[in-house]
Design an enzyme around this catalytic site. Sequence first.
Site, PDB file in Angstrom:
ATOM      1  N   HIS A  17      16.741 -22.563  59.969  1.00  0.00           N
ATOM      2  CA  HIS A  17      16.477 -23.895  60.530  1.00  0.00           C
ATOM      3  C   HIS A  17      15.685 -23.784  61.825  1.00  0.00           C
ATOM      4  O   HIS A  17      16.215 -23.380  62.852  1.00  0.00           O
ATOM      5  CB  HIS A  17      17.795 -24.630  60.783  1.00  0.00           C
ATOM      6  CG  HIS A  17      18.491 -25.005  59.514  1.00  0.00           C
ATOM      7  ND1 HIS A  17      19.397 -24.157  58.891  1.00  0.00           N
ATOM      8  CD2 HIS A  17      18.410 -26.105  58.748  1.00  0.00           C
ATOM      9  CE1 HIS A  17      19.846 -24.747  57.793  1.00  0.00           C
ATOM     10  NE2 HIS A  17      19.269 -25.949  57.684  1.00  0.00           N
ATOM     11  N   ASP A  47      19.892 -17.773  59.013  1.00  0.00           N
ATOM     12  CA  ASP A  47      19.657 -19.200  59.089  1.00  0.00           C
ATOM     13  C   ASP A  47      18.185 -19.446  59.440  1.00  0.00           C
ATOM     14  O   ASP A  47      17.672 -18.875  60.387  1.00  0.00           O
ATOM     15  CB  ASP A  47      20.574 -19.743  60.198  1.00  0.00           C
ATOM     16  CG  ASP A  47      20.684 -21.245  60.154  1.00  0.00           C
ATOM     17  OD1 ASP A  47      19.818 -21.889  59.557  1.00  0.00           O
ATOM     18  OD2 ASP A  47      21.652 -21.757  60.751  1.00  0.00           O
TER      19      ASP A  47
END
Lengths: 137, 484
Positions: free
Chosen positions: A16, A14
């Site tokens: 983010h 991920d």
Amino acid sequence: MTPVNIVLGVIGFDCHSVGNKILDAFFGEAGFKVTNLGVMVSQEEFISAAVETDARAILVSSLYGHGEIDCAGLREKCIEKGLEEIILYVGGNLVVGKTPFAEVEAKFLKMGYDRVFGPDCVLDEVVELLKEDLESR
Amino acid sequence: MIEDRVICVDIGSTWTKGAVFKLSHDRFSLERRAAMATTTDYLPDGFYAVLRHLQPDCNWHNTESSPLPVYFSSSAKGGLSVAVVGLVPEMTLQIARLAAFSAGARITAAYSYRLTRNCIAAIEKSRPDILLLCGGTDGGNERYVTENARVLASSDYDGTIIYAGNNMAVDQIRDLLDSRDLRISENLMPDFGQLNIEPVREAIKSVFLERIVSGKGLDQLIRQFDTQPLPTPLAMINLVDAIGKNIADWQNFALIDMGGATTDFYSFAEAYYADSGTIMKGIVEPRLKRTVEGDLGMRVSAESAFETARDLLLASLEGSQQSLESLRAYTEKLVANTSHLPADLAEQSYDQLLASACIFHAVMRHAGIIEQIYTAKGPVWAQSGKDLRRINRIVGTGGFLAAMGRAGDAIELPFSPQPDVEKIPLLPVNFEYYADPDYILPLLGSLAEKYPRQSAAAAVSYLTRLHPNEEEVKEFSHSEFTDA
């Protein structure tokens, strides 16, 4: 008093990074010594960092929907590495779709996380809960 | 006084080598060389013999003053032996390894987490000169280092302990180890993932100086020439650093120093390129890195090198007249007689095969890897260890590679990675090969700290670029580096 060490990062693949930076600043302001591992962090990296820094809590973020598969087994690995006492928090968009939060929470509590947060949690409250949990251990 | 001429001497285990360098036009140039057998019982004898050969008209035994500045290094049994004790293997333990190697030391053992009774027994038996104890970030874990200090305190180990762990545990460590020769250094990893190896290098260097001056007459040389000797590998590290920092075309290079007992690999290059599209796992290693392979060498370690490189050697022998069995027999012969020189062309080709194999394994261990990981969003490359792909120059030095250099032969560097491997080693791709035919680098190394620019300029000017050739093995002289 020496600040409490905590480890922070976004698990799995991920990327983010915005929320991660906000959490880093926020917990730092709240008086914690934050070791921020950034994005794309494996379970092993969380654990290595927690062992070396003697962290009392690991805060795991996941926003891309694969949180369930990425987060499973972290508690067991912590125990294997001697981190029996460590507090594990997880938060973010933990699953894909519109699963009710209560179901998501139950799932992650069962995995061994101490607290589970949705994407819209209030960080002041998280800090208060973490302080309570630290005191009770 | 401007030191326009200096003498450098390197006391090796078999040869004491020396050279006179003249400083002009901002670089050193070689004036004269000499080599004498090392007088192991009393080192100054061989040392003065070299000096007399270099400057016969000087009175070297007037101990009041030296006619020329003298710098020297000593290999002193391959450097200090160090046992490293860290916490997490890929974190503080790995950093401790990097620090010990970059101080020119030999690592005899490495332990993570907690020292068990078996570990303590092994330490008591091998008695390393130094035990490097670390673990925990500053303000981080104290439990493991204090527990390890406690078991060390009740052990029979009596060497020097350098503590370079969590700074918050320093008082406890001092209390526990107050009866030991304890040195406190800065933490090797003050913050998670942050490297701080310089203070530990300094600490190891000062222990080296204390240790080697005791006995064998080195103290006399230090007094007379008012200079501190360096461990030879540290002199080499300083030179590699000086070259990388001062010579424009040499900002990404590697150096292989292959001896009879070990193969040392040095790299000066950025360890991780964030623009390479890979993600980094574990620590980002330092720009200047040294690794030492104790099982890879041309003589003392020939048998262990054979065992390590068996598969590679078998592949290299394919289609040739020679058999793996005869190569194995040759390595046995080498270990039994470490001063053996190849008697015929077959033995020469064995030496070259062995050398290539040693280099291949040394670079594989020095280099990092990338591996492809399949994620929900597609494949991702993950790197661990050091990226050597942008290294564009490789230098070969040490007895064998220097001798090949004199003959004008480039060693075959089998750096093409095997296909179909999951973990792809980050090896140099396009590089020029340079030999150190005069075996001059260790000597220039002792000048590198004081004269980085001038010694680096000299070093590259004495290197010879060689092109790999496909010809048959040629005759070349193995005679030791000597003018005598």
